[in-house]
Design a protein around this motif. Structure first.
Motif, PDB file in Angstrom:
ATOM      1  N   PHE A 379      -1.738   3.894   4.131  1.00  0.00           N
ATOM      2  CA  PHE A 379      -2.202   3.082   3.123  1.00  0.00           C
ATOM      3  C   PHE A 379      -1.385   2.178   2.457  1.00  0.00           C
ATOM      4  O   PHE A 379      -1.548   1.109   2.145  1.00  0.00           O
ATOM      5  CB  PHE A 379      -2.614   4.082   1.985  1.00  0.00           C
ATOM      6  CG  PHE A 379      -4.157   4.504   2.446  1.00  0.00           C
ATOM      7  CD1 PHE A 379      -5.386   3.804   2.291  1.00  0.00           C
ATOM      8  CD2 PHE A 379      -4.347   5.787   2.801  1.00  0.00           C
ATOM      9  CE1 PHE A 379      -6.397   4.163   2.690  1.00  0.00           C
ATOM     10  CE2 PHE A 379      -5.552   6.486   3.467  1.00  0.00           C
ATOM     11  CZ  PHE A 379      -6.665   5.554   3.078  1.00  0.00           C
ATOM     12  N   ARG A 380      -0.052   2.704   2.268  1.00  0.00           N
ATOM     13  CA  ARG A 380       0.904   1.723   1.420  1.00  0.00           C
ATOM     14  C   ARG A 380       1.251   0.493   2.210  1.00  0.00           C
ATOM     15  O   ARG A 380       1.280  -0.714   1.636  1.00  0.00           O
ATOM     16  CB  ARG A 380       2.224   2.727   1.179  1.00  0.00           C
ATOM     17  CG  ARG A 380       2.823   2.312  -0.166  1.00  0.00           C
ATOM     18  CD  ARG A 380       3.753   3.454  -0.413  1.00  0.00           C
ATOM     19  NE  ARG A 380       3.473   4.856  -0.384  1.00  0.00           N
ATOM     20  CZ  ARG A 380       4.203   5.818   0.218  1.00  0.00           C
ATOM     21  NH1 ARG A 380       5.192   5.495   0.490  1.00  0.00           N
ATOM     22  NH2 ARG A 380       3.670   7.031   0.442  1.00  0.00           N
ATOM     23  N   ARG A 382      -0.845  -0.825   4.403  1.00  0.00           N
ATOM     24  CA  ARG A 382      -1.907  -1.878   4.085  1.00  0.00           C
ATOM     25  C   ARG A 382      -1.661  -2.671   2.751  1.00  0.00           C
ATOM     26  O   ARG A 382      -2.172  -3.775   2.832  1.00  0.00           O
ATOM     27  CB  ARG A 382      -3.272  -0.957   4.224  1.00  0.00           C
ATOM     28  CG  ARG A 382      -4.310  -1.627   5.156  1.00  0.00           C
ATOM     29  CD  ARG A 382      -5.202  -0.734   5.340  1.00  0.00           C
ATOM     30  NE  ARG A 382      -5.375  -0.153   6.717  1.00  0.00           N
ATOM     31  CZ  ARG A 382      -6.154   0.939   7.040  1.00  0.00           C
ATOM     32  NH1 ARG A 382      -6.823   1.465   6.189  1.00  0.00           N
ATOM     33  NH2 ARG A 382      -6.171   1.310   8.119  1.00  0.00           N
ATOM     34  N   ASP A 383      -1.354  -1.963   1.893  1.00  0.00           N
ATOM     35  CA  ASP A 383      -1.389  -2.506   0.561  1.00  0.00           C
ATOM     36  C   ASP A 383      -0.339  -3.732   0.523  1.00  0.00           C
ATOM     37  O   ASP A 383      -0.685  -4.653   0.212  1.00  0.00           O
ATOM     38  CB  ASP A 383      -0.890  -1.631  -0.596  1.00  0.00           C
ATOM     39  CG  ASP A 383      -1.971  -0.697  -0.980  1.00  0.00           C
ATOM     40  OD1 ASP A 383      -3.160  -0.899  -0.524  1.00  0.00           O
ATOM     41  OD2 ASP A 383      -1.894   0.225  -1.512  1.00  0.00           O
ATOM     42  N   ILE A 384       0.938  -3.433   1.136  1.00  0.00           N
ATOM     43  CA  ILE A 384       1.928  -4.201   1.280  1.00  0.00           C
ATOM     44  C   ILE A 384       1.273  -5.597   1.972  1.00  0.00           C
ATOM     45  O   ILE A 384       1.517  -6.704   1.714  1.00  0.00           O
ATOM     46  CB  ILE A 384       3.152  -3.810   1.932  1.00  0.00           C
ATOM     47  CG1 ILE A 384       3.763  -2.797   1.204  1.00  0.00           C
ATOM     48  CG2 ILE A 384       4.183  -4.880   2.268  1.00  0.00           C
ATOM     49  CD1 ILE A 384       4.733  -1.895   1.732  1.00  0.00           C
ATOM     50  N   SER A 386      -1.619  -6.501   2.825  1.00  0.00           N
ATOM     51  CA  SER A 386      -2.648  -7.262   1.707  1.00  0.00           C
ATOM     52  C   SER A 386      -2.022  -8.166   0.738  1.00  0.00           C
ATOM     53  O   SER A 386      -2.155  -9.455   0.275  1.00  0.00           O
ATOM     54  CB  SER A 386      -3.622  -6.610   1.387  1.00  0.00           C
ATOM     55  OG  SER A 386      -3.230  -5.541   0.410  1.00  0.00           O
ATOM     56  N   ALA A 387      -0.955  -7.549   0.223  1.00  0.00           N
ATOM     57  CA  ALA A 387      -0.088  -8.209  -0.741  1.00  0.00           C
ATOM     58  C   ALA A 387       0.547  -9.568  -0.255  1.00  0.00           C
ATOM     59  O   ALA A 387       0.642 -10.718  -0.963  1.00  0.00           O
ATOM     60  CB  ALA A 387       0.855  -7.186  -1.594  1.00  0.00           C
TER      61      ALA A 387
END
Lengths: 403, 252
Positions: A379-380, A382-384, A386-387
């Motif tokens: 998940f992390r 994916r966050d990075i 997208s960021a």
């Protein structure tokens, strides 16, 4: 706070919250629905979660940190139970007498067994501890009948003295009048039924203390030394450290945890049987620790919960239940599905657990905790990503000349 | 009187005389090399010094006290640290933890049940550990897992672990074994630097003559379990017996 850094404090607070909210969290399905049998929020099972959690936390201090695999920890569990029941028989039903005694006696036994077993390491150590535990089991079953009441198991009889028993005192285990088997609050919200049980909260508070203690040990120089023993005992000795007292201390501490867990078992149900010391019980705590993740803080607790959940919930699914599940299918296929699923549930719950255990050992050597970490990382990332994409887009926008 | 005195040490393994009447004296604050062909008994001698083996006869005195019959951790507490042929470090721990453990061992002795203190709170020891990591140029790797490092880095870490204990005698068992030439030279420089910075006695067991002649102040040549000669490097180079022992091996 409490000698912990901010990250560990947060972790501890989460664990405290989860433990205290267990009666709600484990009751996710409304009464009367088809899923209600998967609810685990009843006192007996929740008490087991907490007690076996303590057992596994203690076992993890020895196995997870030093790598010494004991196959005899159930002996301490049994010793703890016997100590508590004896205090019922001699004094009264207040658990305040029995629990400290359970910790002390199991500590003394652990000191003696550890002193001898720790002369060897690896498989020889495991076999020695197993031999001691089986010896204790056999003795409790036969020769020591006056102390353990043999096959029947130790329990309180009317003829027992109970010198401290007052006229108005409850006649089942209690803590200064708080009776373990009673519920202090049974609210129902809509179709959901929750049970808040004295015994569970008593075990839960002790489990939180036990967890906090293990957290402190993990972060202490002592914990670091134990990990060093697992990593390289030769270097340890040539660095001027004597590994024997370190391993012995770890063994005694984990034995005391096991004694406490055994004492709590007898605090919930005033009975102590020799089968509590059998090797299957010792093996169970090894499974719990490895399944959850040996050497991690939360892993053993997760493993204990998992195994106890399987033991109590999966074992209740019989053929009738399966027929209602697959009832929507045509008759032939329904019977076929029931036949296929049958060996995995009910009495066959061990099979499911075994397959699960194999899968964990092969694909997740770090146990269920590793699964959690992997999912978290996914998940992390994916966050990075997208960021990153947003940042790139922003950059592009900035570079595009205004029209 | 040297800091380390070995007198008349014999050690047999079954029919093999591994050490025959070995006498050795290591003077304080010198670098003493022990060289010899394969099977000369160098490692057996070293193992007798650290308590891993017990000699059949003879005495080993460190600073006026016998080390015989003592366990490795007791000998280390007397002030002898050892670097192994293949680096022995705590692979599962971080570099910083690897260095913290000898700091604790030095301060608290061979056992202490400090189960409720917290490691980062030991400010004094943390500073000491950080200083030694700066000394060996590893401070940037402090949070790395020790097992994931290169062999050369593991070697430097192991030396840092020994040095942080401020030993009076540092035993090095082939510190450059299996290293590339560049790494070997780095190790030589590191050892020279260590020697320049502090009062320390070193005994080096070594195969590589390049290392021996760049570091040693005294050299003992062992052959077939007995010391052939003991002298300064200059004299050893031209010594006929040494040439014979080494050339003999080369031809055989």
């Amino acid at each position: 706070m409490l000698g912990l850094n901010s990250k560990d404090t947060k972790f501890l607070l989460i664990v405290i919250f989860l433990t205290l909210a267990t009666p709600i969290l484990l009751q996710p399905f409304p009464e009367g629905s088809g899923m209600a049998q998967f609810n685990a929020g009843y006192p007996d099972l929740m008490q087991r979660f907490a007690i076996y959690g303590i057992f596994a936390i203690g076992f993890n201090i020895l196995f997870g940190l030093t790598g010494y695999l004991s196959f005899g920890h159930a002996a301490f569990l049994g010793i703890g139970s016997y100590s508590v029941v004896w205090m019922y028989k001699l004094l009264d039903y207040n658990v305040i007498w029995g629990l400290p005694l359970a910790i002390i006696t199991s500590g003394i036994f652990a000191l003696a067994i550890g002193f001898i077993s720790l002369r060897r390491s690896g498989i020889y150590f495991s076999i020695l501890t197993l031999a001691f535990a089986q010896m204790s089991f056999a003795l409790a079953y036969s020769v020591l009948t006056p102390l353990t009441n043999g096959e029947t198991g130790l329990q309180v009889y009317r003829s027992d003295k109970q010198v401290l028993l007052g006229a108005t005192e409850p006649t089942s285990p209690h803590f200064f009048g708080i009776v373990m088997r009673e519920n202090f609050w049974e609210p129902s919200v809509g179709n959901w039924q929750f049970t808040f049980n004295n015994g569970y909260y008593f075990c839960a508070i002790i489990a939180i203390l036990a967890f906090y203690l293990s957290l402190r040990i993990f972060r202490s120089p002592f914990g670091m030394m134990l990990r060093a023993i697992k990593s390289n005992q030769q270097r340890m000795n040539y660095t001027g450290l004597n590994s024997r007292p370190y391993t012995l201390a770890a063994f005694v501490i984990s034995g005391m945890y096991a004694g406490l867990a055994g004492g709590l078992l007898a605090s919930m149900d005033p009975l102590a049987g020799a089968e509590r010391m059998q090797w299957t019980a010792s093996g169970e705590v090894v499974l719990m620790t490895i399944l959850g993740g040996a050497g991690t803080l939360l892993g053993p607790v997760l493993g204990a919960g998992f195994i106890k959940y399987f033991e109590n919930i999966f074992s209740k699914i019989n053929d009738n239940v399966l027929h209602t599940w697959f009832g929507f299918l045509p008759d032939g296929i329904e019977d076929f599905m029931v036949t296929i699923v049958h060996p995995f549930v009910g009495k066959g719950w061990h099979l499911t657990l075994g397959l699960l255990f194999m899968a964990v050992v092969i694909f997740l050597p770090g146990g269920l905790v590793e699964l959690g970490q992997r999912v978290g990382r996914l998940f992390r990332r994916r966050d990075i990503n997208s960021a990153d994409a947003e940042a790139k887009a922003a950059k592009q926008r900035a570079n595009t000349p205004a029209e | 009187m040297g800091i380390l005195e070995v007198k008349g040490v014999n050690k047999r393994f079954g029919g093999l005389q591994a050490l025959g009447n070995v006498n050795l004296s290591v003077t304080e604050n010198t670098v003493h090399a022990i060289i010899g062909p394969n099977g000369a008994g160098k490692s057996t001698l070293l193992n007798c010094l650290v308590g891993k083996l017990i000699p059949d006869t003879g005495s080993v005195m460190f600073d006026g006290q016998s080390v015989l019959g003592r366990k490795p951790h007791e000998i280390n507490q007397m002030g002898i640290s050892r670097v192994f042929q293949t680096p022995e470090i705590f692979g599962d721990l971080t570099v910083m933890e690897n260095v913290m453990i000898p700091c604790f061992a030095k301060r608290d002795g061979s056992f202490r049940l400090h189960a409720f203190e917290s490691v980062p709170n030991e400010k004094e020891l943390v500073e000491k550990a950080e200083q030694i990591l700066i000394d060996v140029n590893m401070i940037d790797q402090r949070n790395q897992h020790a097992a994931s490092m290169s062999r050369g880095d593991k070697r430097r870490l192991e030396m840092a672990m020994c040095l942080v204990q401020e030993p009076r005698l540092l035993l090095l068992d082939e510190p450059t074994a299996g290293m590339a030439r560049a790494d070997t030279n780095n190790t030589i420089d590191l050892l020279k630097e260590i020697k320049a910075k502090r009062d320390i006695t070193m005994a080096i067991i070594e195969h590589d003559m390049h290392v021996v002649f760049s570091l040693a102040e005294r050299i003992t040549v062992l052959a077939q379990g007995t010391p052939l000669v003991e002298d300064t490097p200059e004299n050893i180079k031209g010594h006929p017996k040494v040439q014979e022992a080494y050339l003999g091996q080369a031809h055989g």
